[in-house]
Design a protein around this motif. Structure first.
Motif, mmCIF file in Angstrom:
data_model
loop_
_atom_site.group_PDB
_atom_site.id
_atom_site.type_symbol
_atom_site.label_atom_id
_atom_site.label_comp_id
_atom_site.label_asym_id
_atom_site.label_seq_id
_atom_site.Cartn_x
_atom_site.Cartn_y
_atom_site.Cartn_z
ATOM 1 N N PRO A 75 6.275 67.889 -25.838
ATOM 2 C CA PRO A 75 5.295 67.781 -26.927
ATOM 3 C C PRO A 75 3.854 68.006 -26.460
ATOM 4 O O PRO A 75 2.972 68.227 -27.278
ATOM 5 C CB PRO A 75 5.464 66.335 -27.417
ATOM 6 N N ASP A 76 3.631 67.973 -25.148
ATOM 7 C CA ASP A 76 2.259 68.163 -24.642
ATOM 8 C C ASP A 76 2.037 69.573 -24.107
ATOM 9 O O ASP A 76 1.064 69.851 -23.437
ATOM 10 C CB ASP A 76 1.954 67.129 -23.551
ATOM 11 N N MET A 77 2.963 70.485 -24.405
ATOM 12 C CA MET A 77 2.801 71.844 -23.878
ATOM 13 C C MET A 77 2.309 72.798 -24.966
ATOM 14 O O MET A 77 2.942 72.965 -26.000
ATOM 15 C CB MET A 77 4.111 72.360 -23.300
ATOM 16 N N PHE A 78 1.148 73.412 -24.706
ATOM 17 C CA PHE A 78 0.552 74.370 -25.633
ATOM 18 C C PHE A 78 0.463 75.724 -24.934
ATOM 19 O O PHE A 78 0.125 75.783 -23.764
ATOM 20 C CB PHE A 78 -0.843 73.896 -26.059
ATOM 21 N N THR A 79 0.773 76.771 -25.671
ATOM 22 C CA THR A 79 0.828 78.096 -25.059
ATOM 23 C C THR A 79 -0.517 78.492 -24.441
ATOM 24 O O THR A 79 -1.549 78.446 -25.114
ATOM 25 C CB THR A 79 1.239 79.147 -26.100
ATOM 26 N N ASN B 111 7.327 75.924 -27.143
ATOM 27 C CA ASN B 111 8.178 76.118 -25.968
ATOM 28 C C ASN B 111 7.722 77.304 -25.123
ATOM 29 O O ASN B 111 8.281 77.557 -24.062
ATOM 30 C CB ASN B 111 9.632 76.337 -26.400
ATOM 31 N N VAL B 112 6.734 78.027 -25.630
ATOM 32 C CA VAL B 112 6.184 79.134 -24.843
ATOM 33 C C VAL B 112 5.048 78.571 -23.994
ATOM 34 O O VAL B 112 4.026 78.152 -24.516
ATOM 35 C CB VAL B 112 5.669 80.269 -25.751
ATOM 36 N N ALA B 113 5.253 78.558 -22.682
ATOM 37 C CA ALA B 113 4.231 77.984 -21.800
ATOM 38 C C ALA B 113 3.059 78.934 -21.653
ATOM 39 O O ALA B 113 1.912 78.519 -21.666
ATOM 40 C CB ALA B 113 4.833 77.690 -20.434
ATOM 41 N N THR B 114 3.366 80.206 -21.523
ATOM 42 C CA THR B 114 2.317 81.182 -21.250
ATOM 43 C C THR B 114 2.653 82.517 -21.894
ATOM 44 O O THR B 114 3.805 82.924 -21.935
ATOM 45 C CB THR B 114 2.191 81.431 -19.718
ATOM 46 N N ARG B 115 1.619 83.171 -22.380
ATOM 47 C CA ARG B 115 1.741 84.559 -22.788
ATOM 48 C C ARG B 115 0.779 85.337 -21.916
ATOM 49 O O ARG B 115 -0.362 84.933 -21.716
ATOM 50 C CB ARG B 115 1.372 84.726 -24.262
ATOM 51 N N ARG C 156 8.001 94.281 -23.713
ATOM 52 C CA ARG C 156 7.771 92.874 -24.042
ATOM 53 C C ARG C 156 8.912 92.113 -23.388
ATOM 54 O O ARG C 156 10.085 92.362 -23.661
ATOM 55 C CB ARG C 156 7.766 92.678 -25.553
ATOM 56 N N LEU C 157 8.569 91.188 -22.496
ATOM 57 C CA LEU C 157 9.571 90.461 -21.729
ATOM 58 C C LEU C 157 9.482 88.971 -22.034
ATOM 59 O O LEU C 157 8.388 88.402 -21.992
ATOM 60 C CB LEU C 157 9.357 90.649 -20.215
ATOM 61 N N ALA C 158 10.599 88.356 -22.358
ATOM 62 C CA ALA C 158 10.624 86.899 -22.539
ATOM 63 C C ALA C 158 11.613 86.331 -21.524
ATOM 64 O O ALA C 158 12.787 86.688 -21.535
ATOM 65 C CB ALA C 158 11.042 86.551 -23.965
ATOM 66 N N TYR C 159 11.097 85.480 -20.635
ATOM 67 C CA TYR C 159 11.914 84.927 -19.547
ATOM 68 C C TYR C 159 12.117 83.435 -19.747
ATOM 69 O O TYR C 159 11.156 82.703 -20.030
ATOM 70 C CB TYR C 159 11.206 85.128 -18.198
ATOM 71 N N GLU C 160 13.339 82.997 -19.545
ATOM 72 C CA GLU C 160 13.603 81.560 -19.549
ATOM 73 C C GLU C 160 13.078 80.942 -18.259
ATOM 74 O O GLU C 160 13.402 81.419 -17.165
ATOM 75 C CB GLU C 160 15.109 81.296 -19.626
ATOM 76 N N ALA C 161 12.304 79.872 -18.410
ATOM 77 C CA ALA C 161 11.831 79.142 -17.232
ATOM 78 C C ALA C 161 12.784 78.008 -16.891
ATOM 79 O O ALA C 161 12.697 77.428 -15.825
ATOM 80 C CB ALA C 161 10.443 78.566 -17.498
ATOM 81 N N GLY C 162 13.702 77.699 -17.807
ATOM 82 C CA GLY C 162 14.468 76.478 -17.656
ATOM 83 C C GLY C 162 13.668 75.336 -18.246
ATOM 84 O O GLY C 162 12.820 75.539 -19.129
ATOM 85 N N ALA C 163 13.898 74.129 -17.750
ATOM 86 C CA ALA C 163 13.350 72.938 -18.378
ATOM 87 C C ALA C 163 11.840 72.788 -18.221
ATOM 88 O O ALA C 163 11.208 72.063 -18.974
ATOM 89 C CB ALA C 163 14.055 71.708 -17.812
ATOM 90 N N PHE C 164 11.277 73.418 -17.212
ATOM 91 C CA PHE C 164 9.836 73.305 -16.970
ATOM 92 C C PHE C 164 9.239 74.699 -16.829
ATOM 93 O O PHE C 164 9.904 75.612 -16.348
ATOM 94 C CB PHE C 164 9.569 72.497 -15.694
ATOM 95 N N GLU D 221 -6.445 82.636 -29.535
ATOM 96 C CA GLU D 221 -6.970 81.381 -30.083
ATOM 97 C C GLU D 221 -6.192 80.222 -29.503
ATOM 98 O O GLU D 221 -4.976 80.288 -29.368
ATOM 99 C CB GLU D 221 -6.815 81.386 -31.616
ATOM 100 N N LYS D 222 -6.894 79.162 -29.210
ATOM 101 C CA LYS D 222 -6.235 77.998 -28.632
ATOM 102 C C LYS D 222 -5.290 77.388 -29.667
ATOM 103 O O LYS D 222 -5.702 77.058 -30.771
ATOM 104 C CB LYS D 222 -7.295 76.974 -28.225
ATOM 105 N N PRO D 223 -4.009 77.269 -29.346
ATOM 106 C CA PRO D 223 -3.068 76.763 -30.349
ATOM 107 C C PRO D 223 -3.266 75.274 -30.615
ATOM 108 O O PRO D 223 -3.728 74.531 -29.746
ATOM 109 C CB PRO D 223 -1.706 77.027 -29.723
ATOM 110 N N THR D 224 -2.883 74.886 -31.817
ATOM 111 C CA THR D 224 -3.032 73.467 -32.179
ATOM 112 C C THR D 224 -1.683 72.752 -32.206
ATOM 113 O O THR D 224 -1.624 71.534 -32.331
ATOM 114 C CB THR D 224 -3.687 73.338 -33.564
#
Lengths: 286, 750
Positions: free
Chosen positions: B157-161, B173-177, B325-333, B166-169
């Motif tokens: 719940p504390d992870m923002f892309t 689940n997307v850590a980084t773009r 466009r690549l979307a990679y699973e990071a796993g849990a973190f 624009e800074k998301p509010t």
């Protein structure tokens, strides 16, 4: 846990019969030891049957072959007469595990483990193999197809031990074959398998038995498939009927190793291929 | 350096110094150290993929006879959100602490929750069953599509892309773009006459190293704490563990055992900090060994990915635009290698207009770790499949098309630098000219060609060479030897010193007897640690010359060093290295050389693979019938081990392409946590992999070395994938090409 090493089958049967807790028979141990390590079973008694002389040999007589319960896969490979008469059974037993496993694993163990995917079982059933069963008080002989009743389950009563497998005397112009499908070449478990045993008369299939593995809770004898090739020279039409009958007889599950649809289709493919091999081994020309 | 340089030892295939110990079983691996008073640690793992820990009570387990310590996340001193060094992987300290022992929430099937140390492993195992724990099971998120969809359950719940305009509010689940661009992508496609595009999927795949993670540790309150473990970087183990436990680096010694494979997966810690906490609490040495089930469930595999790639070209074959466009699973973190995917995907090509964006996405699977060229195989799979399709559409030979567009010296990369000299063209030419490429295909066969690029890295390496009075010596390096690097170190030192390799024994020092060295990863060891070895060897030679000069009363400049012998240019005197060592006590004491460096100038290694497959169209089974791996080594120090690296990379890539995948149930539980159903190829599955070594020297290394460990796993996914497509005539988009999937493709149900 107690560990016993009886020297007669009856003694083994008595030990097993008396045990109130969880009793297991140890031959090669390629299933039991793995299950114990995984915590799937915690035996109170392990009866090692490798010291029982009656279980240790492959013997040939007018009645056919007798293969003792502790004969390992590698010993079957080395037995030239057995391989000549029943190449399908030997190749099925040889598919179990790896070279190292072959030095330990037994056909009776493969049978009693009760896996629907057991490699040697369809081949034994196709051959009309029988199991010599020894209990505390009596012996009986039962067709191999009556032994496994479901995944991990057998018809053996408490205290009963299979001493040996018998194969009938081999008629001339007979052949058998076993094929399994696995993604890897070895160290794998059958996704689906097929065994065919047949006898020819002037190039025409006179008798046949077709058995499938890994497509139902137990190995399946497909009478309609046998019927499809009896009286034929394995022409394409007969083979297609055989394949269709095999696919129709499948009652598989969907799991990580294969889908229902895949197993159903490939069962027919393997049965056709096994039938061709058996036919050629019997002296037939395709 | 001159390409014509002749070497005395380099380029031979010597016997590896660690070989006898390994084939006789004497070598000591991670699980092989036992200490007096040692106890055993075991871990309770989550039976759920995603759940809140509502209640956790360890009191019954603690009271169980024979239990000496219990550890949970609350045993970590408060850790802060700082990045840590962990080889090629990426993880913050906060996440690392939550990965080795879960805090409040479990995020994947097998996530560690509680650790117990007891007198025997059986007691520890029994005590695990006495831990009272209640979970509130949450819906698992098992794929990037689900994870990125609106309304998806949120893992953190504390992870923002990061990386959005624009800074998301709202949490995501997307850590980084991230994105990389070059030129004008729209103009590039406008210029194109032929365009190909497709979506692809690659599954979660494990490195499959044979040796499970294991360690033995001893915590000492006043003196030295110690960790013995199987790792690719013992200095990284020291840094992570010391930070997690609040220790000074000088209070923790880490010894790297022999290692039974890592492939990137042993660049982080799982057991070590937990074991050290158990040791601190119990006052006893603690041993922990993962079983295979734990390795699959709870160590870091490679990312599953979804990608979309589009390529445009003119009819003359010039590629004008590449977009992805690549979307990679990071796993849990957070922390997938998607950045590396973006940096490598288009890099084999000299194309003016490129645009690629990447997404680092968390899902309820084990946190990914580095896996041999992390991030590159998945990206290159997509690109190389399409380049093959493009070749067909243009009516061109696939190697010829690649040669026309190949990156070479001066090519601008999407990630920054312009290439210095690189060997892609030479690799493509070697593949084209190989016997394999000339061979005609039989019925039901297909052929795939694919290229791959990997940066390779340098970094810090420290080496000293201690000479003995009899003229033998010890090379002490700090880079664990996974792939035979001790043999290469021995040969490079021997070459620099002019003595037989067998007179020098290479060893891996622990964190106290050699200065900091970065871990073995990024194909850096033979390059960077090799440079440090050469520097240390040259230091030894310089000192040898000085000692000889002082014996002869001449200046060091008047001494020449030829084949391990000092020659007096002002006279007839000669002194061998052994003689100088024997007299060292009279010329100033024993001799040791040092080479502590931060190596720059790592040379990229390009690879080109050819794969022929035969498909059983009735069952969907794919057999690789011929395979050739071509790769630029710069200079092959030990050609047999270089070939071994090419073959090993190819085999892992073939396994990934054909059968390897994590299989999850709808509940997010892993169903194939073992080698029976996680199918890496066995020897009988494959033909001999032909290896062709191309040598385009890297001018930044004294002998021309480029790292060779990783590039070999990049091309196989597309080489196999396209070979199958070629054989069955149906487009391939998803891996693995397991028999049921190929069967469905043939049946038109792909």
């Amino acid at each position: 846990m107690r560990y016993e090493t009886p020297t007669t089958t009856k003694e083994a049967a008595t030990l097993l019969h008396k045990e109130k807790g969880q009793a297991h028979i140890l031959a090669g141990g390629t299933d039991l030891l793995v299950r114990m390590k995984m915590g799937m079973t915690e035996p109170t008694l392990v009866v090692d049957i490798k010291h029982i002389p009656a279980m240790q040999a492959i013997t040939k007589s007018a009645a056919g072959f007798k293969i003792g319960a502790t004969v390992c896969g590698a010993a079957m490979t080395e037995h030239a007469a057995l391989g000549k008469a029943w190449p399908g059974i030997v190749e099925a037993a040889n598919l179990i595990g790896s070279d190292q496993i072959q030095g330990r694993c037994t056909m009776v163990g493969n049978l009693c483990n009760g896996s629907p995917a057991a490699d040697s079982v369809p081949a034994m059933i196709a051959a009309g193999a029988k199991a010599i069963i020894v209990g505390k008080d009596k012996r009986r002989t039962v067709a191999v197809d009556k032994i496994v009743t479901g995944p991990g389950k057998t018809s053996l009563a408490k205290g009963e031990v299979i001493e040996a497998i018998t194969l009938p005397a081999r008629l001339p112009r007979s052949g058998d074959a076993y094929l399994r499908f696995t993604p890897r070449t070895e160290m794998d478990i059958a996704v689906v398998s097929a065994a065919v045993n047949l006898t020819l008369q002037r190039g025409v299939v006179k008798t046949a038995r077709v058995v499938l593995g890994a497509v139902a809770p137990t190995a399946v004898i497909v009478a309609k498939a046998a019927k499809a090739i009896i009286g034929t020279k394995l022409d394409d039409e007969a083979l297609e009927k055989l394949a269709a009958a095999c696919s129709a007889a499948c009652n598989p599950i969907d799991d990580k190793r294969g889908t229902i649809e895949y197993r159903t289709k490939v069962a027919g493919v393997l049965a056709k291929r096994a039938a061709k091999i058996a036919y050629q081994r019997a002296g037939g020309t395709l | 350096m001159s390409e014509a340089r002749e070497f005395k030892y380099i380029g031979q295939s010597t016997i590896r110094p660690d070989g006898f110990d390994k084939v006789t079983g004497r070598a000591n691996y991670g699980a092989d150290l036992s200490l007096p008073g040692m106890i055993w640690g075991k871990i309770l793992r989550s039976p759920h993929a995603h759940a809140m820990i509502k209640r956790l009570d360890t009191s019954r387990a603690e009271a169980f006879p024979g239990v000496l310590a219990v550890a949970t996340h609350s045993d970590f001193p408060s850790v802060t959100d700082q990045a840590i060094e962990s080889g090629e992987g990426s993880l913050t300290l906060l996440d690392l602490a939550r990965n080795v022992l879960a805090k409040d929430k479990v995020l994947y099937h097998g996530h560690a929750v509680v650790a117990i140390a007891a007198k025997t492993s059986a007691i520890a195992e029994q005590a695990l069953a006495l831990i009272d724990i209640e979970y509130e099971v949450l819906k698992p998120v098992m794929d990037v599509r689900e994870a990125m969809a609106a309304g998806a359950p949120i893992l953190h719940p504390d992870m923002f892309t990061q990386g959005l305009a624009e800074k998301p509010t709202t949490a995501s689940n997307v850590a980084t773009r991230l994105e990389y661009k070059m030129g004008d992508i729209e103009a590039g496609f406008k210029d194109a006459e032929v365009v190909v595009e497709r979506e692809f999927y690659t599954p979660t795949a494990h490195q499959g190293y044979i040796e499970p993670h294991a360690c033995t540790v001893r915590y000492e309150k006043d003196g030295q704490s110690m960790i013995w473990c199987s790792t690719q970087g013992h200095f990284d183990v020291r840094a992570s563990t010391a930070k997690l436990l609040g220790l000074d680096l000088g209070k923790l010694k880490v010894i790297a055992s022999e290692i039974g494979g890592g492939f990137g997966g042993k660049t982080t810690v799982y057991l070590e900090p937990v074991a050290l906490i158990l040791s601190r609490k119990s006052g006893r040495p603690v041993k922990m060994i993962m079983d295979r089930d734990e390795v699959f469930k709870a160590t870091g595999p490679g990312s599953a990915t979804r990608s979309w790639v589009k390529i445009g070209a003119r009819k003359d074959g010039t590629i004008t635009a590449m977009q992805g466009r690549l979307a990679y699973e990071a796993g849990a973190f957070k922390g997938s290698p998607v950045m590396m995917g973006c940096m490598t995907a288009f890099t084999p090509y000299a194309v003016s207009n490129m645009y690629i964006e990447g997404f680092d996405v968390v899902v309820n699977k084990a946190k990914v770790a580095a896996y041999r060229a992390p991030g590159a195989p998945q990206a290159e799979f997509a690109v190389e499949m399409l380049v093959n399709e493009l070749a067909v559409k243009l009516g061109r030979d696939p190697i010829d098309l690649r040669l026309q567009n190949a990156a070479k010296e001066g090519t601008q990369t999407i990630y920054g630098p312009k290439f210095k000299r690189v060997g892609l063209v030479e690799c493509l030419e070697a593949a084209r000219d190989s016997k394999h490429y000339q061979q005609a295909l039989a019925a039901n066969q297909g052929r795939g060609v694919a290229a791959g690029f990997w940066f390779n890295v340098g970094g810090q390496s420290s080496v000293h060479i201690n000479m003995n009075p009899d003229g033998t010596g010890t090379i002490v390096e700090g880079s664990p030897d996974i792939g035979g690097s001790r043999a290469s170190m021995q040969m490079m030192a021997a070459e620099a010193m002019g003595i037989e390799p067998g007179r020098l024994k290479p060893i891996i020092g622990d964190t106290e007897n050699v200065a900091f060295s970065a871990g073995t990863g990024g194909s850096r060891t033979t390059f960077a640690t090799g440079m440090a070895v050469i520097e240390a060897a040259e230091d030894v030679v310089a000192q040898m010359k000085q000692r000889a000069a002082s014996m002869w009363n001449v200046t060091a400049e008047q001494v020449e060093w030829v084949d391990g012998v000092a020659l007096n240019t002002a006279g007839e005197d000669r002194l061998s290295l052994a003689e100088i060592c024997a007299g060292a006590d009279r010329t100033g004491g024993q001799i040791s050389g040092r080479g502590n460096i931060n190596a720059r100038g790592a040379g990229p290694s390009f690879a080109v693979h050819l794969c022929d497959v035969e498909v059983d169209k009735e069952t969907g089974k794919v057999d690789v019938v011929r395979y050739t791996a071509v790769q630029d080594a710069g200079k092959a120090i030990h050609p047999k081990y270089v070939e071994g690296q090419y073959q090993g990379g190819a085999v892992q890539g073939i396994g990934w392409a054909l059968n390897e995948e994590y299989i999850y149930g709808a509940d997010g539980l892993l169903e194939n946590a073992g080698f029976l159903d996680y199918r890496i190829p066995v020897a009988s599955d494959l033909p001999m992999i032909d290896a062709i070594i191309v040598e385009v020297p890297n001018k930044f290394h004294p002998y021309g070395v480029r790292g060779v460990g990783e590039s070999g796993i990049i091309p196989p996914l597309a080489a196999v994938g396209y070979a199958v497509e070629n054989a069955i005539g149906v487009p391939v988009t998803d891996l693995p090409l397991s028999p049921p999937r190929v069967f469905n493709l043939i049946q038109g149900k792909g």
